[in-house]
Design an enzyme around this catalytic site. Sequence first.
Site, PDB file in Angstrom:
ATOM      1  N   ASN A   8      95.615 -48.941  13.806  1.00 23.05           N
ATOM      2  CA  ASN A   8      96.152 -50.373  13.917  1.00 23.05           C
ATOM      3  C   ASN A   8      96.634 -50.526  12.281  1.00 23.05           C
ATOM      4  OD1 ASN A   8      96.833 -52.889  13.943  1.00 23.05           O
ATOM      5  ND2 ASN A   8      94.753 -53.783  14.230  1.00 23.05           N
ATOM      6  N   LYS A  10      98.380 -53.131  11.187  1.00 22.54           N
ATOM      7  CA  LYS A  10      98.257 -54.530  10.793  1.00 22.54           C
ATOM      8  C   LYS A  10      99.767 -54.748  10.154  1.00 22.54           C
ATOM      9  CE  LYS A  10      93.211 -54.234  11.087  1.00 22.54           C
ATOM     10  NZ  LYS A  10      92.279 -54.908  10.292  1.00 22.54           N
ATOM     11  N   HIS A  94      93.241 -59.175  19.395  1.00 22.58           N
ATOM     12  CA  HIS A  94      92.419 -58.608  18.142  1.00 22.58           C
ATOM     13  C   HIS A  94      91.901 -59.915  17.130  1.00 22.58           C
ATOM     14  CE1 HIS A  94      91.867 -57.100  14.036  1.00 22.58           C
ATOM     15  NE2 HIS A  94      91.769 -55.904  14.638  1.00 22.58           N
ATOM     16  N   GLU A  96      91.769 -60.829  14.252  1.00 23.33           N
ATOM     17  CA  GLU A  96      92.733 -61.311  13.374  1.00 23.33           C
ATOM     18  C   GLU A  96      93.544 -62.412  14.100  1.00 23.33           C
ATOM     19  OE1 GLU A  96      93.982 -57.840  11.551  1.00 23.33           O
ATOM     20  OE2 GLU A  96      91.890 -57.605  10.854  1.00 23.33           O
ATOM     21  N   GLU A 166      85.328 -54.449  18.315  1.00 17.56           N
ATOM     22  CA  GLU A 166      85.182 -54.628  16.924  1.00 17.56           C
ATOM     23  C   GLU A 166      84.455 -55.791  16.427  1.00 17.56           C
ATOM     24  OE1 GLU A 166      89.268 -52.689  15.692  1.00 17.56           O
ATOM     25  OE2 GLU A 166      89.748 -54.752  16.129  1.00 17.56           O
ATOM     26  N   GLY A 172      87.482 -54.393   7.811  1.00 20.80           N
ATOM     27  CA  GLY A 172      88.050 -54.481   6.618  1.00 20.80           C
ATOM     28  C   GLY A 172      86.876 -54.635   5.539  1.00 20.80           C
ATOM     29  N   SER A 212      85.819 -50.742   9.984  1.00 21.06           N
ATOM     30  CA  SER A 212      85.596 -49.768   8.819  1.00 21.06           C
ATOM     31  C   SER A 212      85.144 -48.353   9.398  1.00 21.06           C
ATOM     32  CB  SER A 212      84.271 -50.148   8.129  1.00 21.06           C
ATOM     33  OG  SER A 212      84.666 -51.523   7.500  1.00 21.06           O
TER      34      SER A 212
END
Length: 251
Positions: A8, A10, A94, A96, A166, A172, A212
Site C-alpha cells: 500500500n 498510500k 483502511h 487511515e 492491521e 507506521g 510495520s
Amino acid sequence: MTPLIAGNWKMNTTVHQGAELVIRLRELLKGIDTVDVVLAPPFTSIHHLSHLVADSPIKLAGQNFFWEKSGAYTGEVSAEMLLSAGCQYVIIGHSERRTHFKESDEEVNRKTLAALKSGLRPIICVGESLEERERGKTVKRVSSQLQNALSGVAGSAIREVTVAYEPVWAIGTGRNATPEQAEEVHNSLRDLLYEMYGPDAVKDVRIIYGGSVKPDNIDSLMAQPNIDGALVGGASLKAEDFARIVKFQPM
Ligand code: 13P
C-alpha cells in the site's frame, strides 16, 4: 491457499517515481509464481503502471473508491473506473480512511458490496486502537468491524474477499504486533468467518497482517498458521525490501 503480499503506497510517489519502483520490482520478482503480489499505488499512477505490470506477477489495487456508479461526486472514483484503469483489487476501510476521513463500518459495508458486484476483489481492513487493545477489546472490535463489513455478502462471493488485520498502533510506528499477537487475532477472525459462512465457503479466504511489516519480521509472521500474507506500507516503497518480503521464508 496462495499467500498474498500487498504493498500500500498510500499518498506517495509521482507517476515517474511509481514507474521506476515497478520497473525495479518487475526485475526482482521475475519468476515468482507461488505468491499473489498486489500493489496499491495512488489513483494517478494506476493506468500507467497497468502497462508496466503486464506479463509480471504484479496485480494492481485501488486504495479506496466510492460505491456509486457515476455522477456528481466530485473527487471520487468508481469501481468501474478502477477496473478500466487496470485494477483487480481494492483496499476498503483502511484505518487511515476511518480516522482521517471518518469512514464508518456502514460505508465499508457499502463499498464491499459494490466492489464484489463490480468484480473488484476487496481487501477489507480491520484493526483495534491501542486503547482498545489495552482494555482487552481487540477481538470484540475487529470481529464487529468484519461482521459489519460483510453484512449482506453472500456465501458464493466470500472467496473473493481478503481480510487485512492491521492494528492501528502498529501502522507506521515501527512497532509490529508479535507473530503470536497477530496469530491470535487471525485465528479469531477465521473462526468468525467459519461461523458466518461455514468452512467450505471460506477455505480460500486469506487473512493478511499489516503494521510495520519489514524484511526482518516477515519470516516469523508467515510462519504462523493463520497468517496468509501481508499488507505492507512503508517497506513497499523500497523495491529491495518489498521483494524480500514477497520472497519470505517461513521459519
Ligand atoms: P506500515 O507498513 O508503514 O506500518 O503501514 C501498514 C499499512 O497501513 C498498510 O496498509
